[in-house]
Every structure is written in structure tokens, then in C-alpha cells.
Scaffold this motif. Structure first.
Motif, short mmCIF file in Angstrom:
data_model
loop_
_atom_site.label_atom_id
_atom_site.label_comp_id
_atom_site.label_asym_id
_atom_site.label_seq_id
_atom_site.Cartn_x
_atom_site.Cartn_y
_atom_site.Cartn_z
N UNK A 21 -0.76 -7.80 -3.84
CA UNK A 21 -1.43 -6.92 -2.88
C UNK A 21 -0.67 -5.60 -2.74
N UNK A 22 0.65 -5.69 -2.58
CA UNK A 22 1.46 -4.47 -2.40
C UNK A 22 1.40 -3.58 -3.63
N UNK A 23 1.49 -4.17 -4.81
CA UNK A 23 1.50 -3.39 -6.05
C UNK A 23 0.17 -2.69 -6.31
N UNK A 24 -0.91 -3.22 -5.72
CA UNK A 24 -2.23 -2.63 -5.95
C UNK A 24 -2.81 -1.98 -4.70
N UNK A 25 -1.90 -1.75 -3.72
CA UNK A 25 -2.28 -1.07 -2.48
C UNK A 25 -3.43 -1.76 -1.76
N UNK A 26 -3.35 -3.08 -1.71
CA UNK A 26 -4.33 -3.89 -0.99
C UNK A 26 -3.65 -4.49 0.24
N UNK A 27 -4.29 -4.39 1.39
CA UNK A 27 -3.72 -4.92 2.63
C UNK A 27 -4.09 -6.39 2.84
N UNK A 28 -3.29 -7.08 3.65
CA UNK A 28 -3.57 -8.47 4.02
C UNK A 28 -3.61 -8.55 5.55
N UNK A 29 -4.68 -9.12 6.07
CA UNK A 29 -4.81 -9.32 7.52
C UNK A 29 -5.21 -10.76 7.78
N UNK A 30 -4.48 -11.44 8.67
CA UNK A 30 -4.89 -12.78 9.10
C UNK A 30 -5.38 -12.68 10.55
N UNK A 31 -6.44 -13.41 10.86
CA UNK A 31 -7.07 -13.27 12.17
C UNK A 31 -6.26 -13.88 13.30
N UNK A 32 -5.19 -14.62 12.97
CA UNK A 32 -4.31 -15.13 14.04
C UNK A 32 -3.24 -14.11 14.41
N UNK A 33 -3.35 -12.89 13.82
CA UNK A 33 -2.44 -11.77 14.12
C UNK A 33 -1.01 -11.98 13.62
N UNK A 34 -0.79 -12.98 12.79
CA UNK A 34 0.55 -13.21 12.25
C UNK A 34 0.90 -12.17 11.19
N UNK A 35 -0.10 -11.82 10.36
CA UNK A 35 0.13 -10.85 9.28
C UNK A 35 -0.90 -9.74 9.39
N UNK A 36 -0.44 -8.49 9.38
CA UNK A 36 -1.34 -7.34 9.36
C UNK A 36 -0.59 -6.18 8.72
N UNK A 37 -0.77 -6.02 7.40
CA UNK A 37 -0.02 -4.97 6.69
C UNK A 37 -0.53 -3.58 7.04
N UNK A 38 -1.72 -3.47 7.61
CA UNK A 38 -2.22 -2.16 8.06
C UNK A 38 -1.34 -1.61 9.18
N UNK A 39 -0.86 -2.53 10.03
CA UNK A 39 0.01 -2.15 11.14
C UNK A 39 1.49 -2.28 10.79
N UNK A 40 1.76 -2.63 9.52
CA UNK A 40 3.15 -2.82 9.10
C UNK A 40 3.74 -4.13 9.55
N UNK A 41 2.87 -5.06 9.98
CA UNK A 41 3.34 -6.35 10.49
C UNK A 41 3.54 -7.34 9.34
N UNK A 42 4.71 -7.29 8.69
CA UNK A 42 5.00 -8.19 7.56
C UNK A 42 6.34 -8.90 7.73
N UNK A 43 7.05 -8.63 8.85
CA UNK A 43 8.40 -9.18 9.02
C UNK A 43 8.43 -10.70 9.04
N UNK A 44 7.34 -11.32 9.53
CA UNK A 44 7.33 -12.77 9.68
C UNK A 44 6.71 -13.48 8.48
N UNK A 45 6.38 -12.73 7.44
CA UNK A 45 5.68 -13.30 6.28
C UNK A 45 6.46 -14.48 5.69
N UNK A 46 7.75 -14.26 5.44
CA UNK A 46 8.58 -15.29 4.82
C UNK A 46 8.67 -16.55 5.66
#
Length: 508
Positions: free
Chosen positions: A93-118
Motif C-alpha cells: 500500500x505504501x509503495x503504491x500510495x494506497x491508504x488503509x483505513x479500518x472502521x474500528x479506527x485502529x488504522x487510518x493512514x490518511x490521518x497518519x495513524x499507523x503507530x499501532x500497526x505492528x
């Protein structure tokens, strides 16, 4: 924003089907509120620990092609319960400039929310691992209590209340026949061929498997001969998966097998079963490395499409389907290796001998360029039509979400559009392959340079064969149809051949 919506459940159970519908409704409302567009739905019914999910792989390929801007999932575990796979999706996703959003608000790369991904990736994999351990423990307990835990009963039995019962059809007698035939000296493949010729239902057909065929195979026969359940004993837990993230299984030591004696009626005596196992062991031999013959992987039956098998005693090739399953499957289609090799070598020499001067080469290149432009124009038309249909499909989805059309009308329209897109995409790929592979501007110069090497050649070599020939199909009477690698460039043959009927073989 073009949205790729990924939906997954683990099983086909009724409550999970309801979950599929609920997830779909949830996403439609979410996208509508955002004012975004739905590119496509990607739906899998499979475990989240496995990477080889059909629509997940399609999602990944579409992400690499930048067909959408964002991936929507209910939560990260819908995409993956496997840490390695989670990071693979994140990196793609990152290499192709595609965002990931989960509806539980855990992941939202549009808002830069990726710290908890791991952390989430690790937690979901650990959860799956704990579920797997509990399931293995439950399986072991039930197996120790004499419950049959397989998905399908062994051929000749049926399952009732987790117990095996001898079937009331003809399959138990087939099992007895297989054991008797093997003890009488017949091999796996011969037994399979005879069963197929007599139209005996295969284990897959009896079990009602969707991919079952009427052809028996030696491996199916061997599986029956090595199955200890036919002695009336349940012997389970002979292997286990290495981890939740792979389908690979490890065989356990015999001391670890879960064995419960006399749980069901035997079809084969323990004495006969033991004799068969000893006979199988005695027949095992280390096979020498199989010779790769000249036309291996390039010669096919024109009628059934099966690869041809080399037979030393016939000095040539026969249809593989005939060789394995007998005349009921196909006829022999025999063709002699030496005769075919000599004919192809003669063809190649004739072609090369007609590359005479610059004028001929220039004329051929002119025609090739014209042909290439024509194909590129047709390819462009296919691509435009696919894009147009995709836009129509998305507009129809918007109308459905806004209750402007019924679900029935939407499904009918979508089905029609999807079929057209599938056919056009297939054509588009064919043209891309054709243009990439068939129009090499250096081809003629390369062929001209090969003249000195080939013109005095006495024997066809694998290198020359694979350089010039793409595929050979053999008709029932043994006549070959040869597909030369550059023949689809149309014009080559008209320039090469003084007499189109020169070839001793069928040329395509």
C-alpha cells in the motif's frame, strides 16, 4: 477517493453469511457519508491466517496497478491474522500510495495513524495461534473418544454421529477388489485405469466434491491401500500443521498417533492390510532421474490437451491421457520422435535460407511495424472500453446505495458488466502478451545470424527447438501442427516461404 472494500469471514455458516451482508451495508453507508466512490468489493470466505485467498490476491494486484486510492476493512484482522502478511499488505500500500483505513479506527493512514500497526498485527496472530491450540486439544480429546474427525469418510464408509459405518452401495466391494488386485500383482496405475474404464465412481464423486472427476489416479488407489481405517480401527492425529500461518504439515512419529481399536466395522482384515503394506514397501525403489526428452513440455494431444508421454518401446510419444487412463480417455496419437525432429529442422533451415538480403528484411520489418500499430490501436480500444464499463458499474452502485434502483436490477446489471469486463480484460492481456513477445525488432537480425550455425546442423537440438517452436499439437492420426514462435507476426512466413506447402508438417 476510489475505495477497495475488503470483506472476509472464516466459514460458510449461516451466521457468517449474515456478517457478510452486515459488513457490506456498513461500508456502503461509510462511503456514501464520505462522498467517495466504490471501486470494487473483494470478498473471501477463508481463514485470515492464509495469504492465498483469491480476492485478497486480486486486491494486492489491483493495489500494485494503482486502481484505487484506499483499502477499507472492518478491522486489521479482516485483512490478515498473520503478522508477516499484514506487513506485506502495508508495504504494498505504501509503495503504491494506497491508504488503509479500518472502521474500528485502529488504522487510518490518511490521518497518519499507523503507530499501532505492528502491535495489532502481532495481537491478531497470537489470538489465532491460541484458537488453533484450543482446537487441536479439542480434536485430540474427541479422537481419543473414538470420534471420526475427518471432513470426508473413507471410500466405502459414511459418517453418522461422528462414527464410521459401512456404505450400503458398491463402494465396500470396490475397496476389497483394490486390495485383492494389488496383492495379485497389479500396480496403482493399472488398478486405477481398470476402475476408470469400468465407470466406477471415484472417491471424489462419492464424497460429492465440487472438483471431482470420473478419472481414477494411481495416487487415489494408493491412498485407499494405505488407509488403516479399513481394518476397523481409528488412527488419527498422524500429522499437524506447523503453524496457523501455513498449510504445511509435519508427519508425527507413530508413537504419537491417536489409535482407538474396533470403533467400526472392518472392510479389510488386519492380515491383508499388513500384507499390502509390506508389498508396497518391497516395491519401493529409488527411481533414476527421469530423462527429459526432446519434446517434453512442448508436445500436446490436439484432442484432449494432455501432454504427450515418451515411450521407449515405440520410439516416440503417445497421448498422456491415453497412457495413464487407456482408450476410454483418448487414443494414442502416436508420433515418432526422429521423424518429427527431422521435419522441424528442415522447416527451420528452409526459413533461414530465405532471409537473403536487406530488401527482404526491410519489407518484412515494414509489415511488422504496420501490424504492431494495428494491434496497439486495438489494445487501446479494449482498455478504453474496460474503463468505460467500470465507470458505469460504479454509477450503478451509487444508484443502488441511494435506493434509485432495486438490488435485483443492480445485481443483474453488475453481473452483465462483470462478464463483459472479464472478457475484455482477457483480450487486453492477450494483446499485451502478443505485442511484447511477438514483435522483437532484433528478431530478423538474430535469425540471420543463426543461419551459419543451423544451416549445416544434422540434428535438432533442444536449444534450437525452444528458440523456434512454441507448441506442437498432434492429431489422432499422428499429424503434428507446429506453432512457431514468430508465426503470429503473420507476415514472416509469407516472406520466408517461397512455397507455403513446403513443410512436411502442419505449420501454424
Amino acid at each position: 477517493m476510489r475505495c477497495a472494500i475488503y470483506i472476509r469471514v472464516s466459514t460458510n455458516r449461516e451466521e457468517q453469511k449474515t456478517s457478510l451482508t452486515n459488513q457490506r451495508d456498513l461500508f456502503e453507508k461509510y462511503v456514501q457519508e464520505k462522498g467517495w466512490d466504490i471501486y470494487d468489493f473483494y470478498v473471501d470466505v477463508e481463514s485470515g491466517t492464509k495469504a492465498k485467498r483469491e480476492n485478497l490476491q486480486r486486491l494486492i494486484e489491483d493495489a500494485k496497478s494503482k486502481k484505487f486510492d484506499v483499502i477499507l476493512a472492518k478491522e486489521l484482522s479482516r485483512l490478515a491474522r498473520n503478522g508477516e502478511l499484514s506487513y506485506q499488505i502495508k508495504n504494498i500500500a505504501e509503495n503504491n500510495k494506497v491508504h488503509i483505513i479500518t472502521l474500528d479506527n485502529a488504522i487510518n493512514t490518511l490521518d497518519g495513524n499507523t503507530n499501532m500497526f505492528g502491535m495489532y498485527a502481532w495481537l491478531y496472530e497470537q489470538e489465532s495461534q491460541r484458537i488453533s491450540i484450543r482446537m487441536k486439544s479439542a480434536f485430540k480429546t474427541k479422537a481419543q473418544n473414538g470420534c471420526f474427525k475427518g471432513s470426508f469418510a473413507p471410500y466405502g464408509y459414511y459418517i453418522k454421529d461422528k462414527k464410521l459405518y459401512v456404505s450400503e452401495d458398491n463402494t465396500p466391494s470396490i475397496v476389497k477388489r483394490i486390495f485383492k488386485d494389488y496383492l495379485s500383482g497389479k500396480g496403482f496405475d493399472r488398478i486405477a485405469r481398470e476402475l476408470y474404464e469400468e465407470d466406477i465412481p471415484t472417491p471424489g464423486q462419492v464424497a460429492g466434491k465440487s472438483d471431482a472427476t470420473g478419472k481414477w489416479h494411481g495416487s487415489s488407489v494408493r491412498s485407499i491401500l494405505e488407509n488403516p481405517h479399513y481394518t476397523g480401527d481409528l488412527i488419527q492425529g498422524r500429522s499437524e500443521t506447523v503453524s496457523v500461518t501455513t498449510n504445511r504439515r509435519n508427519q508425527k512419529d507413530k508413537e504419537e498417533y491417536i489409535i482407538v481399536r474396533d470403533t467400526h466395522e472392518a472392510i479389510i482384515t488386519r492380515t491383508d492390510f499388513k500384507a499390502v503394506q509390506q508389498l508396497i514397501d518391497s516395491r519401493k525403489k529409488i527411481r533414476p532421474k527421469q530423462n527429459i526428452h526432446l519434446f517434453t513440455n512442448i508436445l500436446f494431444c490436439a484432442d484432449c490437451g494432455h501432454g504427450m508421454h515418451f515411450k521407449k518401446n515405440r520410439k516416440g510419444y503417445v497421448c498422456g491421457s491415453f497412457n495413464k487412463h487407456g482408450k476410454k480417455a483418448c487414443t494414442d496419437h502416436i508420433i515418432r520422435e526422429t521423424e518429427l525432429a527431422n521435419a522441424i529442422l528442415a522447416d527451420i533451415k528452409f526459413m533461414l535460407s530465405n532471409i537473403k538480403n536487406e530488401k527482404v528484411i526491410a519489407e518484412i520489418e515494414k509489415k511488422v511495424t504496420s501490424q504492431k500499430k494495428k494491434l496497439e490501436k486495438e489494445l487501446k480500444n479494449y482498455t478504453k472500453e474496460i474503463e468505460s464499463l467500470t465507470i458505469k458499474k460504479n454509477k450503478a452502485l451509487s444508484k443502488f446505495i441511494n435506493d434509485e434502483i432495486s438490488k435485483e436490477d443492480y445485481d443483474t446489471f453488475k453481473s452483465s458488466i462483470d462478464f463483459k469486463i472479464k472478457e475484455l480484460t482477457k483480450k487486453e492481456q492477450e494483446y499485451k502478451t502478443l505485442i511484447a513477445e511477438k514483435f522483437d525488432t532484433n528478431l530478423l537480425n538474430e535469425l540471420d545470424g543463426l543461419k551459419e550455425k543451423i544451416i549445416d546442423l544434422k540434428e535438432l537440438t533442444p536449444e534450437i527447438l525452444n528458440r523456434f517452436v512454441e507448441r506442437i499439437e498432434v492429431k489422432a492420426d499422428g499429424t503434428p501442427k507446429i506453432f512457431y514462435r514468430f508465426s503470429e507476426s503473420s507476415i514472416y512466413f509469407s516472406a520466408f516461404f517461397i512455397n507455403a506447402q513446403h513443410s512436411t508438417c502442419g505449420v501454424s
